[in-house]
Every structure is written in structure tokens, then in C-alpha cells.
Design a protein around this motif. Structure first.
Motif, PDB file in Angstrom:
ATOM      1  N   ALA A   1       1.734  -6.261  18.672  1.00 30.22           N
ATOM      2  CA  ALA A   1       3.027  -6.678  18.131  1.00 30.22           C
ATOM      3  C   ALA A   1       2.799  -7.315  16.764  1.00 30.22           C
ATOM      4  N   GLY A   2       3.751  -7.107  15.859  1.00 30.34           N
ATOM      5  CA  GLY A   2       3.596  -7.655  14.522  1.00 30.34           C
ATOM      6  C   GLY A   2       4.917  -8.037  13.887  1.00 30.34           C
ATOM      7  N   LEU A   3       4.849  -8.998  12.960  1.00 31.68           N
ATOM      8  CA  LEU A   3       5.991  -9.433  12.158  1.00 31.68           C
ATOM      9  C   LEU A   3       5.613  -9.309  10.690  1.00 31.68           C
ATOM     10  N   GLY A   4       6.584  -8.920   9.859  1.00 25.77           N
ATOM     11  CA  GLY A   4       6.256  -8.802   8.450  1.00 25.77           C
ATOM     12  C   GLY A   4       7.467  -8.585   7.572  1.00 25.77           C
ATOM     13  N   GLY A   5       7.186  -8.333   6.317  1.00 27.64           N
ATOM     14  CA  GLY A   5       8.230  -8.062   5.337  1.00 27.64           C
ATOM     15  C   GLY A   5       7.852  -6.883   4.465  1.00 27.64           C
ATOM     16  N   GLU A   6       8.857  -6.159   3.984  1.00 27.77           N
ATOM     17  CA  GLU A   6       8.638  -4.984   3.139  1.00 27.77           C
ATOM     18  C   GLU A   6       9.562  -5.053   1.939  1.00 27.77           C
ATOM     19  N   PHE A   7       9.018  -4.729   0.769  1.00 26.00           N
ATOM     20  CA  PHE A   7       9.804  -4.753  -0.461  1.00 26.00           C
ATOM     21  C   PHE A   7       9.740  -3.396  -1.128  1.00 26.00           C
ATOM     22  N   SER A   8      10.887  -2.807  -1.421  1.00 24.07           N
ATOM     23  CA  SER A   8      10.954  -1.494  -2.054  1.00 24.07           C
ATOM     24  C   SER A   8      10.757  -1.616  -3.563  1.00 24.07           C
ATOM     25  N   ILE A   9       9.774  -0.874  -4.088  1.00 21.08           N
ATOM     26  CA  ILE A   9       9.554  -0.826  -5.528  1.00 21.08           C
ATOM     27  C   ILE A   9      10.590   0.081  -6.178  1.00 21.08           C
ATOM     28  N   ASN A  10      10.798   1.230  -5.564  1.00 15.80           N
ATOM     29  CA  ASN A  10      11.837   2.169  -5.984  1.00 15.80           C
ATOM     30  C   ASN A  10      12.236   2.984  -4.759  1.00 15.80           C
ATOM     31  N   ARG A  11      12.897   4.123  -4.977  1.00 15.45           N
ATOM     32  CA  ARG A  11      13.428   4.890  -3.849  1.00 15.45           C
ATOM     33  C   ARG A  11      12.326   5.396  -2.920  1.00 15.45           C
TER      34      ARG A  11
ATOM     35  N   GLY B   1      -4.493 -10.225  13.164  1.00 17.52           N
ATOM     36  CA  GLY B   1      -4.772  -9.559  11.898  1.00 17.52           C
ATOM     37  C   GLY B   1      -3.697  -9.816  10.864  1.00 17.52           C
ATOM     38  N   VAL B   2      -4.108  -9.786   9.609  1.00 17.44           N
ATOM     39  CA  VAL B   2      -3.188  -9.881   8.470  1.00 17.44           C
ATOM     40  C   VAL B   2      -3.506  -8.725   7.540  1.00 17.44           C
ATOM     41  N   THR B   3      -2.506  -7.901   7.239  1.00 16.43           N
ATOM     42  CA  THR B   3      -2.733  -6.701   6.438  1.00 16.43           C
ATOM     43  C   THR B   3      -1.691  -6.552   5.338  1.00 16.43           C
ATOM     44  N   ALA B   4      -2.087  -5.838   4.294  1.00 18.79           N
ATOM     45  CA  ALA B   4      -1.170  -5.391   3.254  1.00 18.79           C
ATOM     46  C   ALA B   4      -1.071  -3.873   3.343  1.00 18.79           C
ATOM     47  N   GLY B   5       0.128  -3.344   3.133  1.00 21.13           N
ATOM     48  CA  GLY B   5       0.333  -1.913   3.286  1.00 21.13           C
ATOM     49  C   GLY B   5       1.158  -1.311   2.166  1.00 21.13           C
ATOM     50  N   TYR B   6       1.041   0.004   2.029  1.00 18.32           N
ATOM     51  CA  TYR B   6       1.801   0.762   1.043  1.00 18.32           C
ATOM     52  C   TYR B   6       2.473   1.944   1.741  1.00 18.32           C
ATOM     53  N   TRP B   7       3.767   2.138   1.455  1.00 16.99           N
ATOM     54  CA  TRP B   7       4.526   3.248   2.017  1.00 16.99           C
ATOM     55  C   TRP B   7       4.996   4.180   0.905  1.00 16.99           C
ATOM     56  N   PHE B   8       4.931   5.495   1.168  1.00 20.70           N
ATOM     57  CA  PHE B   8       5.462   6.504   0.260  1.00 20.70           C
ATOM     58  C   PHE B   8       6.419   7.402   1.033  1.00 20.70           C
ATOM     59  N   ARG B   9       7.644   7.467   0.600  1.00 24.82           N
ATOM     60  CA  ARG B   9       8.650   8.281   1.297  1.00 24.82           C
ATOM     61  C   ARG B   9       8.498   9.740   0.912  1.00 24.82           C
ATOM     62  N   ILE B  10       8.327  10.608   1.927  1.00 26.20           N
ATOM     63  CA  ILE B  10       8.207  12.047   1.675  1.00 26.20           C
ATOM     64  C   ILE B  10       9.470  12.813   2.066  1.00 26.20           C
TER      65      ILE B  10
ATOM     66  N   ASN C   1       8.757   4.283  -3.035  1.00 25.91           N
ATOM     67  CA  ASN C   1       7.566   3.448  -2.881  1.00 25.91           C
ATOM     68  C   ASN C   1       7.926   2.041  -2.434  1.00 25.91           C
ATOM     69  N   SER C   2       7.113   1.499  -1.530  1.00 20.96           N
ATOM     70  CA  SER C   2       7.334   0.133  -1.064  1.00 20.96           C
ATOM     71  C   SER C   2       6.002  -0.490  -0.646  1.00 20.96           C
ATOM     72  N   LEU C   3       5.970  -1.817  -0.640  1.00 28.45           N
ATOM     73  CA  LEU C   3       4.812  -2.599  -0.231  1.00 28.45           C
ATOM     74  C   LEU C   3       5.192  -3.458   0.966  1.00 28.45           C
ATOM     75  N   ALA C   4       4.206  -3.724   1.840  1.00 29.62           N
ATOM     76  CA  ALA C   4       4.491  -4.489   3.055  1.00 29.62           C
ATOM     77  C   ALA C   4       3.354  -5.451   3.357  1.00 29.62           C
ATOM     78  N   LEU C   5       3.703  -6.568   3.955  1.00 29.85           N
ATOM     79  CA  LEU C   5       2.749  -7.536   4.491  1.00 29.85           C
ATOM     80  C   LEU C   5       3.076  -7.744   5.963  1.00 29.85           C
TER      81      LEU C   5
END
Length: 226
Positions: free
Chosen positions: A171-181, A216-225, A183-187
Motif C-alpha cells: 500500500a502506498g500514499l503519494g502525490g503526482e504533478f502534471s508537467i504537461n498533457r 520505501g520512498v520513491t520518485a517516479g515519472y509517467w508518460f501518457r501514451i 508528462n508527470s512526476l510522482a512521489l
């Protein structure tokens, strides 16, 4: 009156259609994540252990069909294990267990451009091997000064991992911020609780339980396809 009713029905229909279209528009994202882990093995009978630090990283897939809900699947390499606690003695020992893990989680989120999320679901992991970080000969502790092996359990220092597959809940809790339509970053901060035993747990074995607990503590990157 008929025209007014027809106008209202048509307006409601258009609103419902637009809402349904928004509600059911799907989204597919691919990404990557990496970070640090802090883990231990909960032995029974207990040992004088503490959290050991490791690393994790992998690739991620997310499918979102509805507002506020989606599914996430990952393939990660992760380090777990435990460290021994020696109080004031000048000794150190950490067993690092390497796994490839596959969690499949429900993804619940709130917000749009900047959002908070909660992930939870089952996980299966396969044991790849381990290595030991130690500043003493753990195969023979009889001659170590201040190391009273009569009052300290030492079987786990040399015991081999018996279970290749590990099952648990993550289980995890976090936040995500959209750079643009696209791309986004998450913690994310995440916890894993293993259900299976790592070490032998038969009637004649030393430990009846040896399940894993990891943070665990992670940083992530999302790319919308899509």
C-alpha cells in the motif's frame, strides 16, 4: 410547453452524453520509478534486529478508465532483508535479499493537474539471491570479544533462504504533478507486508515465522501514451 420540455430533454441528454464521455474516457501511462527501501524480517522467536537500507527501481504501467480510479502494474528490482543490532559493540551485519517483484494495485486519486493518490493491492516476488555486509566472521563468533552467543540468537546469520516466492500486500500514499498533457512526476511512500516465510519454518526448524516488512520512498515519472 412541449417545446420547453423537448429543449430540457435535449439539454439533459447532451449533458449526460458529455458526462458519460468524460467518465469513460480511458488513459494509459507508462513510467519508471526508483528510490530507497528500509526493511526487516520479523522472526519468531525474535532476534535483535533493525531496519536495513536497500534500493528499488523498475517500470510501471497504469490504466485509468474512470475518474478517481485506475489499475497499476509494476515490475521492480528491490532489495529487502534485515540488519542486526549490536548496541554498543563494534560489529555490523546486514543481509540484503534481492527480489524481482510484481505488484498489481488499485489506484485511487483525487485532483487533476496536481493530485494525491492511494495505491493498494497484492504482490508476488521472486528471490534472486542475497549478499551479506559484515565486519566480522559470522561463521564463527565464538572468539569475538563481547559477543555472547549464549544470550544472542545467531542461527539466522548463516541460514539459507528457503522460499523463492514471496507473497504479500502493498500500500502506498503519494502525490503526482502534471508537467504537461503527457508528462508527470510522482512521489510515493509505500509499505509492504509479506505473508510467507523467508527462512525454513518446519516443526524442527529454529524459526516458526520469518516474514518481511518493508518501507520505501520513491520518485517516479509517467508518460501518457493514450
Amino acid at each position: 410547453m412541449k417545446r420547453r420540455l423537448l429543449s430540457i430533454v435535449m439539454t439533459l441528454g447532451l449533458m449526460f452524453g458529455a458526462s458519460a464521455q468524460t467518465h469513460f474516457s480511458s488513459r494509459v501511462d507508462l513510467g519508471a520509478r526508483g528510490g530507497v527501501t528500509f526493511s526487516t524480517v520479523m522472526f519468531k522467536p525474535s532476534i535483535t534486529g533493525k531496519l536495513g537500507m536497500g534500493y528499488t527501481g523498475g517500470v510501471t504501467f497504469r490504466y485509468t478508465e474512470e475518474n478517481h480510479f485506475g489499475i497499476i502494474a509494476e515490475v521492480n528490482l528491490v532489495q529487502r532483508g534485515w540488519a542486526e543490532k549490536f548496541e554498543d559493540l563494534p560489529y555490523s551485519y546486514q543481509r540484503v535479499l534481492n527480489y524481482v517483484e510484481v505488484p498489481v494495485m488499485s489506484h485511487i486519486y483525487f485532483g487533476s493537474r496536481g493530485k494525491f493518490f492511494f495505491n493498494a493491492g497484492p504482490e508476488v516476488a521472486y528471490y534472486l539471491g542475497d549478499h551479506i555486509k559484515s565486519n566480522f566472521d559470522y561463521n564463527d563468533v565464538s572468539g569475538l570479544e563481547g559477543f555472547n552467543d549464549k544470550n544472542r540468537r545467531i542461527e539466522q546469520l548463516t541460514m539459507k533462504v528457503s522460499q523463492k516466492l514471496d507473497f504479500g500486500i502493498v500500500a502506498g500514499l503519494g502525490g503526482e504533478f502534471s508537467i504537461n498533457r503527457r508528462n508527470s512526476l510522482a512521489l510515493e511512500a509505500r509499505v509492504y507486508y509479506g505473508i510467507g516465510n523467508v527462512m525454513p519454518s518446519g516443526r524442527q526448524d529454529t524459526f516458526t515465522l520469518s516474514n518481511q516488512l518493508s518501507f520505501g520512498v520513491t520518485a517516479g515519472y509517467w508518460f501518457r501514451i493514450k
